[in-house]
Scaffold this motif. Structure first.
Motif, PDB file in Angstrom:
ATOM      1  N   ILE A 129     -26.394  10.545 -53.461  1.00  0.00           N
ATOM      2  CA  ILE A 129     -27.374  10.254 -52.402  1.00  0.00           C
ATOM      3  C   ILE A 129     -26.767  10.625 -51.059  1.00  0.00           C
ATOM      4  CG2 ILE A 129     -28.638   8.428 -51.180  1.00  0.00           C
ATOM      5  CD1 ILE A 129     -28.834   6.913 -53.779  1.00  0.00           C
ATOM      6  N   ALA A 130     -25.539  10.125 -50.841  1.00  0.00           N
ATOM      7  CA  ALA A 130     -24.886  10.366 -49.552  1.00  0.00           C
ATOM      8  C   ALA A 130     -24.760  11.863 -49.289  1.00  0.00           C
ATOM      9  CB  ALA A 130     -23.515   9.693 -49.540  1.00  0.00           C
ATOM     10  N   LYS A 131     -24.470  12.603 -50.336  1.00  0.00           N
ATOM     11  CA  LYS A 131     -24.326  14.053 -50.154  1.00  0.00           C
ATOM     12  C   LYS A 131     -25.653  14.721 -49.836  1.00  0.00           C
ATOM     13  CE  LYS A 131     -20.375  14.920 -53.144  1.00  0.00           C
ATOM     14  NZ  LYS A 131     -20.128  15.138 -54.570  1.00  0.00           N
ATOM     15  N   VAL A 171     -27.786   1.360 -51.986  1.00  0.00           N
ATOM     16  CA  VAL A 171     -28.613   2.577 -51.932  1.00  0.00           C
ATOM     17  C   VAL A 171     -28.976   2.874 -50.481  1.00  0.00           C
ATOM     18  CG1 VAL A 171     -30.895   3.483 -52.517  1.00  0.00           C
ATOM     19  CG2 VAL A 171     -29.494   2.374 -54.284  1.00  0.00           C
ATOM     20  N   VAL A 172     -29.373   1.823 -49.774  1.00  0.00           N
ATOM     21  CA  VAL A 172     -29.772   1.991 -48.375  1.00  0.00           C
ATOM     22  C   VAL A 172     -28.581   2.476 -47.531  1.00  0.00           C
ATOM     23  CG1 VAL A 172     -30.385   0.625 -46.343  1.00  0.00           C
ATOM     24  CG2 VAL A 172     -31.742   0.430 -48.426  1.00  0.00           C
ATOM     25  N   ALA A 173     -27.394   1.922 -47.825  1.00  0.00           N
ATOM     26  CA  ALA A 173     -26.200   2.331 -47.079  1.00  0.00           C
ATOM     27  C   ALA A 173     -25.858   3.781 -47.400  1.00  0.00           C
ATOM     28  CB  ALA A 173     -25.027   1.416 -47.408  1.00  0.00           C
ATOM     29  N   ALA A 174     -26.043   4.184 -48.659  1.00  0.00           N
ATOM     30  CA  ALA A 174     -25.754   5.564 -49.044  1.00  0.00           C
ATOM     31  C   ALA A 174     -26.669   6.519 -48.282  1.00  0.00           C
ATOM     32  CB  ALA A 174     -25.917   5.747 -50.541  1.00  0.00           C
ATOM     33  N   ALA A 175     -27.880   6.038 -47.981  1.00  0.00           N
ATOM     34  CA  ALA A 175     -28.821   6.862 -47.229  1.00  0.00           C
ATOM     35  C   ALA A 175     -28.508   6.853 -45.729  1.00  0.00           C
ATOM     36  CB  ALA A 175     -30.245   6.375 -47.470  1.00  0.00           C
ATOM     37  N   PHE A 253     -38.591   1.048 -50.876  1.00  0.00           N
ATOM     38  CA  PHE A 253     -37.257   1.639 -50.713  1.00  0.00           C
ATOM     39  C   PHE A 253     -37.286   3.147 -50.930  1.00  0.00           C
ATOM     40  CE2 PHE A 253     -35.238   2.841 -54.753  1.00  0.00           C
ATOM     41  CZ  PHE A 253     -36.170   2.394 -55.672  1.00  0.00           C
ATOM     42  N   THR A 254     -38.230   3.577 -51.755  1.00  0.00           N
ATOM     43  CA  THR A 254     -38.325   5.016 -52.007  1.00  0.00           C
ATOM     44  C   THR A 254     -38.759   5.771 -50.744  1.00  0.00           C
ATOM     45  OG1 THR A 254     -40.424   4.360 -52.970  1.00  0.00           O
ATOM     46  CG2 THR A 254     -38.688   5.015 -54.484  1.00  0.00           C
ATOM     47  N   GLN A 255     -39.526   5.094 -49.916  1.00  0.00           N
ATOM     48  CA  GLN A 255     -39.957   5.751 -48.667  1.00  0.00           C
ATOM     49  C   GLN A 255     -38.767   5.975 -47.746  1.00  0.00           C
ATOM     50  OE1 GLN A 255     -43.071   2.906 -47.570  1.00  0.00           O
ATOM     51  NE2 GLN A 255     -44.631   4.412 -48.137  1.00  0.00           N
ATOM     52  N   LEU A 256     -37.923   4.941 -47.664  1.00  0.00           N
ATOM     53  CA  LEU A 256     -36.760   5.065 -46.794  1.00  0.00           C
ATOM     54  C   LEU A 256     -35.816   6.144 -47.311  1.00  0.00           C
ATOM     55  CD1 LEU A 256     -35.862   3.378 -44.272  1.00  0.00           C
ATOM     56  CD2 LEU A 256     -34.142   2.419 -45.779  1.00  0.00           C
ATOM     57  N   LEU A 257     -35.621   6.110 -48.632  1.00  0.00           N
ATOM     58  CA  LEU A 257     -34.735   7.083 -49.250  1.00  0.00           C
ATOM     59  C   LEU A 257     -35.275   8.491 -49.029  1.00  0.00           C
ATOM     60  CD1 LEU A 257     -32.187   7.047 -50.914  1.00  0.00           C
ATOM     61  CD2 LEU A 257     -33.569   6.758 -52.985  1.00  0.00           C
ATOM     62  N   GLY A 258     -36.579   8.642 -49.180  1.00  0.00           N
ATOM     63  CA  GLY A 258     -37.209   9.937 -48.996  1.00  0.00           C
ATOM     64  C   GLY A 258     -37.001  10.467 -47.584  1.00  0.00           C
TER      65      GLY A 258
END
Lengths: 302, 1486
Positions: A129-131, A171-175, A253-258
């Motif tokens: 994710i971070a990458k 997950v949020v931190a990885a983003a 959370f998918t919205q934030l990740l997106g």
């Protein structure tokens, strides 16, 4: 691992944004999530309160149809029903027998059920994710709100630490966003009384919103469509009833990740949120200020 | 000496908490050798962590510490710390126990506990003793009163990963820890032990250590390299502060004749030269270049390593044993053979890797194409080579980055491109190098393979590429593939090829070379095929790192040293054991980002070669160093070794095993507290202001991390509102344990009361299910907490604790007594965590073969509570069942008695008594005083001028010798003192040192061994009284020390030898009472080989035992009773006196005389001890229609009914039976809990349900106090359908006769009044003290509690002793209790009795009061004030003091109006002489 995706009714109706963003993020991560054909209700409606056989037979029907694949789930309520059914059918032979006669087929409780968060953790990986982040969510303070269904009862769900889950935070931190420490990660929003006793729901939801605000959150993200609905849809009523301003966008959370992956607000269904997330996201420089047009709305990496 | 037919007279006690200590003391005093084995570093156990005790309010340390000291001093107790049992073989009476002793790394006999080591230790670790609230050093003493009073080092299992990862074995953790302490010079010294170029390595090392750093799992690795650089830079910047020698290695201890040649002056050669010169060899470095440094100078750009830093460190490293010959190239200027003929005994080749690899493509030989190293060789010494404005670098490694970044800095260069085969993420260069290059404007072009260098008119114009599709194959090998169809080109006018370096060692023939031209050398010894020639560094490794080169330099020096001494190095010897890497000691450490290295701005960097990294500030360095997790625990910096004056520290100690022969084993391993995180909703570990009860206990303790200040851990802020949450992990079968931990209700109450002492306006709430204050005086204590201090006991199990944002105050959510949800904020939440058996105990039980109960505690039977499942292995304390201190102590004494019964024949066989030389008569001698003044390391001498004290002593009359000692208490000083006494014929000794409490006996022992009476000794404490309290005023402290010393000398002049009398002992016990307690005590005493007179007032034995038919666990109580009575009657040593009473009791410990009045007249018996076991009675009551209604009975009657024929049939199949608790007790008349009634009700309720499953059984109670494992039966009863209704204080149920029985009660939960119509009402009437206790206490001259039970000498630590020595109490005469508790106490009384009966004689101390009969007016004042009953009137109408009873307290001396009494050893003239010295009255008579 190969999956079948069980969207559940929320993602088909009130939580369209969840479905859109889930599919967009899955595409971005090249996750293959084919929809379970001919799926039915998971039983999380009135069914599981009114009829215990129905509460097992409904999820069992879907789990049986998954035929050996892992069931991928987004909705916390569906996740809960499906896992509880597996647990009951595996541990109580009489329940298995009743379900078998109701369905006309024996289901042994062995179809694995995974929440999208777990799939992202296991099949994508937090490092990946971070990458893949192209729009780091730097400076966005996020209250990760898991709700109660994902983690409880802990013996059945075995999702994460039931009192202080951290998967969504990671997950949020990885983003690139900043998950805040706050104590209401698994507080009940009152969803089970959403229709019947809205004044209770409003009080419970208000406590969650106020705690997030007081803890310094810019927004709340959640993996549960029921929580999202309560906190988002009722927020204006809550503000009116309690005479205070909350103004907290409630994102899936998918919205934030997106967003972090560079997907557009439109692709992620941000427009269907009741509390508009765009001003907050713009203030943090994650999307362009309103009025600059959709094409320029995503900050490119410098 | 062992005798075959006798058991071994020794016992192993495992676990040295208060129970283990008590068992050991009892056994040792009763004539058994004791091995007290303890897993931790000190004895004391849980009690040593407590602040105060309930309900006495004693300071736990103050009452425990004397026990610790006593244990440490007892010659027959061998304390073995840091040890564990490995196996137990043999059988009861004859065991062989194998124990493993872990190293302490400190010699117990040498350490004086001065603490200098801890002062210098740089490693701070979370203190286990303070449960992580405080810090301790890696070398530490768990607490100040620890016994053994010595330090110890904690080392991890394995080496810290950073140290393990460093090729040069630099002690990374050591210098990081020192840096964190701000001790930069010492950090530098640690680095320099293994790295002769700290500032260089601190800049350019590739830091493999950081890759392994455990901190990386938490957030980011510690910036180890930057810290190294900081330490070196700091030392060089402040070099003026240090002597010149302080910055260079010390000269060798010996010089050697052999000379060694070193080829190459790079890092490998320089390191080898340095090491060899330190070993004493003469060294010559032959360097091909005109300067030293090798690749450090020519390969590393100046912006990473400034030349002045390199020059300075090379200068520091060189010395007069190292000769440097520059411009000397092998093959050109000299040969290897030539070196040998010049007399070099060995040669080390460290010539480096200097050839640049070629691309082998067209155009490579053009003028503007540079090899990478060639380019750097131009740039780095300071030249500015002519390159065009567009530079193209080919290569993706570190050298390519260096080249590109150097080129970027050259004048005239406009653009630097870099092309390489690899994709961006595959590039071999370090990530930070690539990032910095990008920042500086170097453009990367990835996945390109060069095909041709394009040349037009002899000038380079660019490079043609094809696409590289893959660099590495599946196995990760370099195997590039290209796509010839995808071509491109980049324009350039200078091309620099930096694709790798090779070695050219052809000139080193006949030394054999291998692949890539590298020299072949053994990996460990670095020996080549030619004897005496060694090789290392890049020449062997190919292009590697500076730290690898340094490592090779060290290794070569050692190998050459071995070679020259004719030793063959053992490859890998001694290193194999160290390969274990220490795990992360704190994976959940709080996140803290790495301190960024300040860098020059990018704009500045593009312009010149000035250093980019600017270095840490002191503050940065300390902050960064403190991120270290100290994985190795001890960092092995060995500073402690350097400062330890007695030389007590041995870092290389190894574990040992020992086999002990013992007759019995007593297990007292105690417990652990449950993990507070078991109740995740309370947020322990997540919320700073939620602490566990033991953490709070440490916070309250004056010796704790906050020195007794109650403060919020989050911010150190004040605490006013405190919540205690009970039953965290206890009474919780879902997540914790189904049993009750028994102690938490009381310890929370105690902590609440202590907190109120600290914070007068504290507001305290205790959230509990029940208040289980079931012990002696406990209900009164809780009552005081409520009534006097307003502690709220809230009957609720809170659902959640939430930390409020901002304030971090924990908020507790619960339902209040009215059933309404409440959220209340506190400053601090304390979780009362329960106890559980220690994790290691499970394995121990496995090794011992003793069974454990379902909860993991030692399995025992209620009727044999101290017996484990293996004969000869006994158990006591919390490992048997959760319990408080007095019950643990009683069980310990009981377990000791059990062992003594088993081993009676072996008594005295393994103990030793000291034989002293004949005492010298000094009566007619002039006082000859020796004064010994202690430095106590730095403890005293750093403040008090001990020499001044000595000078003053020398001038005093009668002082023959005065001297100072580093440690007066050490073994060697004792020998020395004996010597001085003999040589100078001293007859008085004065020691000015520390506390007489701990050390007086030691010195008195020395006097006795020198033939002096021990009372010719006077001690004064110039540490606690001078150097500690007056630390800030050394002059006054010294003056005070002089005063104290003079007072001691003044007193010493008047000291007299005192005779210690010996009185014989009557080896018999008088046991009063023939119930369970009395019979058990009698049997135990008799089995130990002593006679017993057992007096029972009734006509038959058994007492209350006769009315107990079954317990919760067993149904055969009457069979047990019959067996017990039979054994008592049959025992040859027991004489029973039935229907008898003691009417007269006189004498003292060891020799009592009693008159027993029986049916056939009076009889006088003599006995050494008395045991009171007279029991108690069921409380009579007339409440609740008792005696007036036939359907109202007591529990005892119900039990008899259920045991005989069952309930009357007329009650039907489903009768309603109401049980009512606390009838006549826990009220104003009897404000105590009878302890057994709740379990009795549960027991009878279960029996009822078993007989009549349809019966409705309802129990009405204020609390249900089924503590310990009995809680599980409470749960069973609820599961069986028994209904428990709680009512509140003041709303007691009312019974009336209204159409049968009617009971009205208000349910506390719902606040509704219920009307019950029982078919049977059963009253739990509790236990009342025996009515004749008062008369008996008069006869025995003992005291009773306010409730009418016998009052023990100390409620905590002497639970079965009475204040009058030699008199003991057990069973219901002591307080209400269960059968198992009664048995434990009875055996305890027997064990305590044995400590007197087993003595060969009674020793009566010298410090006793004496009455001058001429002055005595027989006013009886002394008789009234003496707490021990020592003064008695004699036949001549004068008072006499019985030495055996006198404790030497001096109360009578002070009280005597006629001044007829003197306390020996504290005589008036002795005290006056001391005061005269203080007031310096001249003309003191001598």
């Amino acid at each position: 691992m190969s999956y079948v995706f069980y969207p559940g009714c929320s993602l088909d109706s009130t939580a369209k944004g969840y479905r859109l963003s889930t599919e967009a993020v899955a595409r971005a991560f090249r996750l293959d999530l084919p929809e379970l054909p001919d799926w039915t209700c998971c039983g999380s409606t009135a069914a599981h309160q009114s009829n215990s056989l129905l509460s097992l037979a409904l999820p069992a029907k879907n789990l049986l149809a998954a035929s050996g694949k892992t069931m991928a789930v987004c909705c916390a309520a569906c996740y809960s029903r499906l896992k509880v059914a597996n647990h009951q059918i595996t541990n109580a032979p009489e329940a298995r027998g009743q379900v078998a006669s109701a369905l006309g087929a024996d289901y042994d409780g062995s179809t694995p059920v995974k929440h999208l968060l777990e799939i992202i953790r296991d099949d994508v990986g937090l490092d990946e994710i971070a990458k893949r982040v192209t729009v780091p969510l730097t400076g966005l303070r996020v209250a990760c709100y898991y709700g109660c269904l994902l983690v409880r009862p802990p013996g059945v769900m075995q999702f994460d630490d039931p009192e202080n889950p951290t998967l969504l935070d990671r997950v949020v931190a990885a983003a690139g966003a900043e998950p805040i420490e706050w104590p209401y990660k698994t507080e009940c929003c009152g969803a089970s009384h959403s229709i019947t006793k809205s004044e209770i729901v409003e009080r419970l939801s208000r406590d969650i919103l106020a705690m997030a605000r007081d803890s310094g959150a810019d927004c709340i993200v959640t993996p549960c469509p029921l929580c999202q609905l309560n906190l988002d849809l009722r927020q204006r009523d809550i503000e009116a009833r309690f005479g205070e301003r909350l103004g907290l966008p409630i994102l899936y959370f998918t919205q934030l990740l997106g967003l972090a992956l560079g997907l557009t607000p439109k692709e992620l269904g941000l427009g269907s949120l009741i509390v508009d997330a765009m001003p907050t996201l713009a203030r943090k420089g994650i999307v362009a200020r309103p009025g600059f047009g959709a094409a320029a709305s995503v900050r490119a990496r410098g | 000496m062992y005798q075959d037919d006798l058991p071994t007279g020794a016992v192993l006690v495992y676990g040295a908490g208060i129970a283990g200590i008590q068992a050991s003391l009892d056994l040792a005093e009763a004539g058994f050798k004791v091995y007290l084995v303890e897993r931790s570093a000190a004895i004391g156990g849980r009690m040593s962590q407590l602040d105060k005790t309930f309900p006495t309010g004693d300071c736990a340390t103050c009452i425990l510490s004397p026990k610790l000291v006593e244990c440490g001093r007892n010659k027959n107790i061998e304390i073995i710390t840091l040890a564990d049992i490995e196996s137990v073989s043999g059988e009861a009476g004859r065991f062989e126990v194998r124990i493993k002793k872990n190293p302490r790394y400190v010699d117990l006999r040498k350490c004086n506990a001065c603490g200098d080591c801890a002062e210098v230790c740089p490693v701070s670790l979370p203190s286990e003793f303070d449960r992580g609230l405080g810090q301790r050093k890696a070398i530490f003493r768990p607490f100040p009163q620890a016994i053994p009073n010595v330090y110890g080092i904690s080392k991890a299992q394995g080496t810290a990963p950073c140290k393990q990862a460093c090729p040069a074995e630099v002690n990374v953790q050591g210098y990081v820890a020192l840096t964190g302490q701000g001790r930069f010079k010492e950090a530098y010294d640690v680095i320099r032990e293994r790295c002769p170029l700290p500032a260089v390595c601190g800049r350019i090392c590739q830091h493999p250590c950081e890759a392994q750093c455990n901190r990386g799992d938490v957030d980011e690795p510690v910036a180890i390299r930057d810290l190294k650089r900081f330490a070196a830079d700091w030392v060089y910047t402040n070099r003026d502060q240090f002597a010149e020698q302080a910055l260079v290695s010390p000269p060798p201890e010996q010089t050697r004749e052999e000379r060694v040649a070193i080829i190459g002056g790079g890092p490998a050669g320089l390191t080898a030269a340095h090491d060899l010169s330190q070993m004493g060899y003469g060294v010559t470095i032959f360097e091909a270049m005109p300067f030293l440094g090798g690749m450090l100078r020519l390969g590393v750009p100046e912006y990473r390593l400034p030349r002045d830093v390199l020059d300075y460190e090379i200068d520091q490293l060189l010395n007069d044993r190292i000769e440097v010959k520059l411009n000397q190239r092998i093959g050109r200027d000299l040969t290897l053979d030539g070196l040998r003929s010049q007399g070099y005994a060995a040669t080390f080749i460290a010539c480096g890797a200097w050839t640049s690899r070629r691309l082998n493509i067209p155009g490579e030989d053009a003028k503007d194409v540079w090899p990478g190293l060639g380019f750097l060789h131009e740039v780095n010494p300071g030249a500015r080579p002519q390159v065009g404005p567009k530079v193209l670098v080919i290569g993706g490694g570190d050298v390519a980055m260096d080249v590109a970044r150097c080129a970027r800095r050259l004048p005239g260069v406009e653009k630097v491109d870099l092309a390489c085969l690899e994709r961006r993420e595959e590039m071999p260069a370090h990530a930070w190098e690539a990032v910095e290059a990008l920042e500086e404007g170097v453009a990367f072009h990835n996945s390109l393979g060069p095909t041709e260098i394009l040349i037009e008119n002899g000038k380079v114009t660019g490079v043609a590429f094809r696409a590289c599709t893959r660099v590495f194959d599946e196995a990760g090998r370099f195997s590039p593939q290209f796509d010839d169809l995808q071509v491109s080109s980049l324009a350039a006018d200078t091309v620099i090829v930096a694709i790798g370096q090779g070695v050219d060692a052809v000139s080193m023939s006949p030394v054999v070379t291998g692949p890539g031209g590298r020299i072949v050398a053994g990996p460990e010894t670095l020996a080549t095929n030619v004897p005496g020639i060694f090789a290392g560094g890049d020449a062997v490794l190919g292009p590697a790192s500076a730290i690898d080169a340094i490592a090779h330099g060290h290794r070569a020096a050692e190998a050459i040293h071995d070679y020259l001494r004719g030793e063959i190095s053992q490859p890998g010897a001694g290193t194999a054991a160290e390969t274990k890497v220490a795990p992360n000691p704190n994976p959940s450490a709080r996140k803290q980002a790495r301190t960024p290295m300040p860098q020059a701005p990018v704009e500045a960097r593009r312009r010149d070669m000035r250093e980019i990294d600017l270095g840490y500030s002191e503050k940065d360095a300390i902050a960064e160093a403190r991120r270290c997790l100290n994985c190795g625990l001890c960092s092995d910096c060995r500073l402690c070794e350097k400062v330890c004056a007695p030389g007590a520290i041995f870092h290389d100690m190894q574990p040992e095993t020992e086999v002990l022969r013992v007759g019995a084993v007593i297990l007292t391993p105690g417990s652990e507290e449950l993990e507070p995180s078991i109740r995740g909703e309370y947020g322990h570990g997540r919320y700073a202001n939620v602490v566990s009860s033991i953490q709070f206990e440490r916070m309250l303790s004056a010796s704790g991390p906050t020195e007794g200040k109650v403060q919020r851990p989050s911010d150190g802020g004040p605490v006013r509102r405190i919540a205690f949450l009970q039953c965290v992990g206890s009474r919780d079968s879902a997540r914790g344990n189904g049993y009750c931990s028994s102690i938490c209700c009381m310890s929370a109450t105690k902590e609440a009361l202590v907190a109120i002492e600290h914070i007068p306006d504290a507001e305290i709430a205790i959230f509990c299910i029940d208040i289980r204050a079931f012990g002696k005086e406990f209900d009164r204590y809780v009552g005081r907490a409520k009534a006097e201090h307003g502690v709220r006991y809230i009957r609720a199990v809170p659902s959640r604790v939430v930390e409020m944002p901002g304030t971090k105050s924990p908020r507790v959510r619960y339902f209040d007594e009215r059933g309404e949800e409440r959220q209340e904020e506190f400053d601090l939440v304390v979780l009362s965590v329960g106890v559980k058996p220690g994790a290691s105990v499970a394995q121990l039980a496995e090794r011992l073969g003793t069974r454990r109960n379902p909860f993991g505690f030692c399995e025992t039977d209620r009727l044999a509570p101290m017996a484990s499942s293996r004969p000869g292995v006994f158990v006591a304390g919390v490992f048997q069942e959760p319990k408080d201190i007095p019950e643990s102590v009683a069980q310990a004494s009981g377990a000791a008695a059990s062992a003594m019964e088993l081993l009676a024949g072996g008594r005295g066989m393994m103990t030793r008594r000291h034989e002293y030389p004949r005492e010298r008569d000094v009566t007619d001698e002039e006082p000859r005083v020796g004064v010994f003044i202690c430095h106590c390391g730095h403890n005293i001498a750093s403040v008090v001028d001990v020499d001044a004290v000595k000078r003053e002593a020398v001038g005093l009359p009668n002082v023959v010798v005065a001297e100072t000692n580093l440690y007066t208490c050490s073994d060697t000083t004792q020998d020395h003192i004996r010597d001085i006494i003999r040589k100078n014929r001293l007859n008085r000794v004065v020691v000015a040192s520390c506390s007489p409490r701990t050390h007086e006996m030691l010195f008195q022992e020395t006097l006795r061994e020198s033939g002096l009476n021990p009372y010719l000794f006077s001690m004064t404490n110039i540490r606690d009284q001078c150097s500690w309290v007056h630390r800030d005023d050394p002059a006054q402290a010294t003056q005070k020390a002089c005063d104290l010393m003079r007072m001691a000398v003044g007193r010493a002049r008047w000291l007299r030898s005192l005779e210690m009398r010996r009185a014989p002992i009557t080896r018999a016990a008088l046991v009063l009472g023939g119930g369970l307690a009395g019979m058990t005590a009698a049997l135990s005493v008799a089995d130990q080989g002593f006679d017993v007179h057992l007096v029972e007032k009734e006509a038959e034995l058994g007492g209350n035992l006769r009315s107990i038919h079954y317990t919760l666990e067993r149904t055969d109580i009457q069979e047990f009773a019959a067996d017990l009575i039979g054994r008592v009657k049959a025992h040859p040593r027991i004489t029973t006196y039935m229907s008898s009473q003691v009417v007269e009791h006189s004498g003292h410990v060891g020799n009592f005389t009693s008159e027993i009045q029986g049916p056939s007249g009076a009889k006088t018996v003599r006995h050494g001890v008395t045991i009171i076991a007279t029991g108690a009675v069921e409380r009579p009551t007339e409440e609740h229609l008792r005696g007036r209604h036939e359907r109202v009975s007591t529990q005892r009657e119900l039990e008899a009914q259920l045991a005989s024929g069952g309930l009357p049939p007329d009650l039907g199949e489903s009768p309603t039976i109401v049980m009512m608790q606390c009838v006549g007790s826990r009220n104003e008349d009897a404000p105590y809990c009878s302890r057994v009634c709740c379990a009795e009700a549960v027991k009878n309720a279960l029996a009822l349900k078993a007989q009549r499953p349809q019966a409705r059984v309802i129990v009405l109670a204020k609390d249900i106090r089924t503590y310990g494992f009995r809680e599980t039966y409470f749960q069973k009863a609820r599961e069986a359908g028994v209904l428990f209704i709680r009512y509140t204080e003041g709303q007691e149920p009312q019974t009336s006769e209204d159409q049968g029985l009617a009971v009205r009660v208000t349910d506390a939960g719902t606040r509704r009044e219920l009307l019950l119509r029982p078919d049977l009402l059963v009253l739990s009437t509790g236990i009342a003290p025996a009515p004749d206790n008062r008369a008996l206490s008069g006869v025995l001259r003992t005291s009773l509690t306010a409730d009418g039970f016998f009052l023990e000498a100390h409620p905590k630590l002497r639970p079965v002793d009475l204040a009058s020595e030699g008199v003991f109490v057990c069973g219901l005469a002591h307080s209400p209790r269960f059968m198992d508790e009664t048995i434990a106490q009875a055996q305890a009384a027997a064990g305590r009795a044995a400590t007197i009966l087993a003595r060969p004689y009674l020793e009566i101390g010298g410090q006793v009061a004496r009455v001058d009969p001429l002055k005595c007016t027989a006013c009886m004042t002394c008789v009234k004030v003496c707490p021990y009953g020592a003064p008695t009137m004699n036949g001549r109408h004068k008072v006499e003091i019985q030495g055996a009873k006198c404790m030497g307290c001096g109360s009578c001396v002070a009280a005597c109006p006629a001044r007829a009494i003197q306390l020996q050893h504290q005589e008036n003239r002795q005290l006056v002489a001391a005061l005269d010295e203080l007031l310096a009255v001249p003309g003191v008579p001598t």
